[in-house]
Design an enzyme around this catalytic site. Sequence first.
Site, PDB file in Angstrom:
ATOM      1  N   HIS A 159      -2.488  -5.935   3.504  1.00 21.51           N
ATOM      2  CA  HIS A 159      -2.632  -4.767   2.648  1.00 21.51           C
ATOM      3  C   HIS A 159      -1.418  -4.619   1.747  1.00 21.51           C
ATOM      4  O   HIS A 159      -0.415  -5.324   1.911  1.00 21.51           O
ATOM      5  CB  HIS A 159      -2.807  -3.487   3.483  1.00 21.51           C
ATOM      6  CG  HIS A 159      -1.595  -3.115   4.289  1.00 21.51           C
ATOM      7  ND1 HIS A 159      -1.434  -3.521   5.596  1.00 21.51           N
ATOM      8  CD2 HIS A 159      -0.486  -2.367   3.995  1.00 21.51           C
ATOM      9  CE1 HIS A 159      -0.290  -3.044   6.065  1.00 21.51           C
ATOM     10  NE2 HIS A 159       0.307  -2.344   5.105  1.00 21.51           N
ATOM     11  N   HIS A 222       5.189  -2.442  -1.075  1.00 20.09           N
ATOM     12  CA  HIS A 222       5.271  -3.642  -0.246  1.00 20.09           C
ATOM     13  C   HIS A 222       3.921  -4.337  -0.123  1.00 20.09           C
ATOM     14  O   HIS A 222       2.872  -3.730  -0.322  1.00 20.09           O
ATOM     15  CB  HIS A 222       5.823  -3.321   1.150  1.00 20.09           C
ATOM     16  CG  HIS A 222       4.911  -2.557   2.056  1.00 20.09           C
ATOM     17  ND1 HIS A 222       5.001  -1.191   2.219  1.00 20.09           N
ATOM     18  CD2 HIS A 222       3.892  -2.955   2.872  1.00 20.09           C
ATOM     19  CE1 HIS A 222       4.088  -0.793   3.100  1.00 20.09           C
ATOM     20  NE2 HIS A 222       3.388  -1.850   3.503  1.00 20.09           N
ATOM     21  N   HIS A 254       4.905   2.780  13.427  1.00 21.39           N
ATOM     22  CA  HIS A 254       4.391   3.835  12.560  1.00 21.39           C
ATOM     23  C   HIS A 254       3.614   4.857  13.389  1.00 21.39           C
ATOM     24  O   HIS A 254       2.900   4.491  14.334  1.00 21.39           O
ATOM     25  CB  HIS A 254       3.412   3.265  11.529  1.00 21.39           C
ATOM     26  CG  HIS A 254       4.051   2.400  10.497  1.00 21.39           C
ATOM     27  ND1 HIS A 254       5.132   2.794   9.749  1.00 21.39           N
ATOM     28  CD2 HIS A 254       3.728   1.156  10.046  1.00 21.39           C
ATOM     29  CE1 HIS A 254       5.462   1.836   8.902  1.00 21.39           C
ATOM     30  NE2 HIS A 254       4.632   0.838   9.060  1.00 21.39           N
ATOM     31  N   GLU A 273       6.353  -6.670   4.519  1.00 16.08           N
ATOM     32  CA  GLU A 273       6.205  -6.142   5.878  1.00 16.08           C
ATOM     33  C   GLU A 273       5.463  -7.165   6.703  1.00 16.08           C
ATOM     34  O   GLU A 273       4.533  -7.819   6.208  1.00 16.08           O
ATOM     35  CB  GLU A 273       5.411  -4.836   5.877  1.00 16.08           C
ATOM     36  CG  GLU A 273       5.175  -4.273   7.285  1.00 16.08           C
ATOM     37  CD  GLU A 273       4.126  -3.168   7.341  1.00 16.08           C
ATOM     38  OE1 GLU A 273       4.205  -2.336   8.262  1.00 16.08           O
ATOM     39  OE2 GLU A 273       3.212  -3.154   6.485  1.00 16.08           O
TER      40      GLU A 273
END
Length: 315
Positions: A159, A222, A254, A273
């Site tokens: 993503h 990111h 997270h 990430e």
Amino acid sequence: MALTGVLRPGHVAIRVLEMGPALKHYTEVLGLIEVARDDQGRVFLKAWDEHDHHSVVLREADEAGMDYMGWLVDSHGSLEALAAAVKESGLCTNLEWIPAGEHPATGVRFRFVIPTGHVMELYAKKEKVGNDCGEDGPDINPRPWPDGLRGMAPSRFDHCLLYGDDLDGTVELFTKVLGFGVAEQVMAGPDKSLMIGAFLSCSNKAHDVAFIRQPVKGKFHHASFHLGSWEQVLRAGDIISRTRTSIDIGPTRHGITRGETIYFFDPSGNRNEVFCGGYVYYPDKPTITWWEQELGAGIFYHDRKLNEAFLSVFT
């Protein structure tokens, strides 16, 4: 769940300041596999468990950031229908068709600029090259992973997180036109009615793209790549230290999406990430809401504090 329409993120095109150091980072530190180069000087890469020809495109430029993000749709018919719906919505600008072959091994793509200023494209065809796990062919009697993996070795491009001003228009486009669901949202203001963050899914992942409201256009926070376990995220931290790669924050967890994560930078300042975990999302799952005052825990659950650089540094 039968996935139709937009199926998943297909590729991200990233601008880098100098190709040599960038390519070393993406192949030796992150651990992507180079698959092609073209006469424009672009380099095409993939993660090891992706069957499609490529998922990351690097282009040398004077400014770092993201050129565009591409989405695979289930058929050419869906591509034409979605292109028409995007045009009819009036939410997007700079609509154009990119001819087949402009990306190697890729069919025609429909490109447009969304309200936050990011360039998106839809496509229905990309050559399947396999993941080098099959003993008797690309998909026959496969091993669990191929030989020769390097670096962090993520299994897929997963993503992007993007910054832009017109979050409302972009969420409307993704939900009402492209068929995404809002898995999680961050709400602000005296009556908690202003959406400042949206985590959108076209699949059963916690998010396939996320947007944060900022007074900018078309900014890149990111690109994220998937690892298989928390242990692999910790190993990624070791690789970041051993290679003296610039680290942003982590390893940590997270609150939003529940993923375990670590952030770091490529030599051009683009944030990467790698993460694992998260939950399964289905369209009937209620949207998870975070209040702005709890955003510290939402982003970094362990220390429950916002990192100013994480919010303010983007390309």
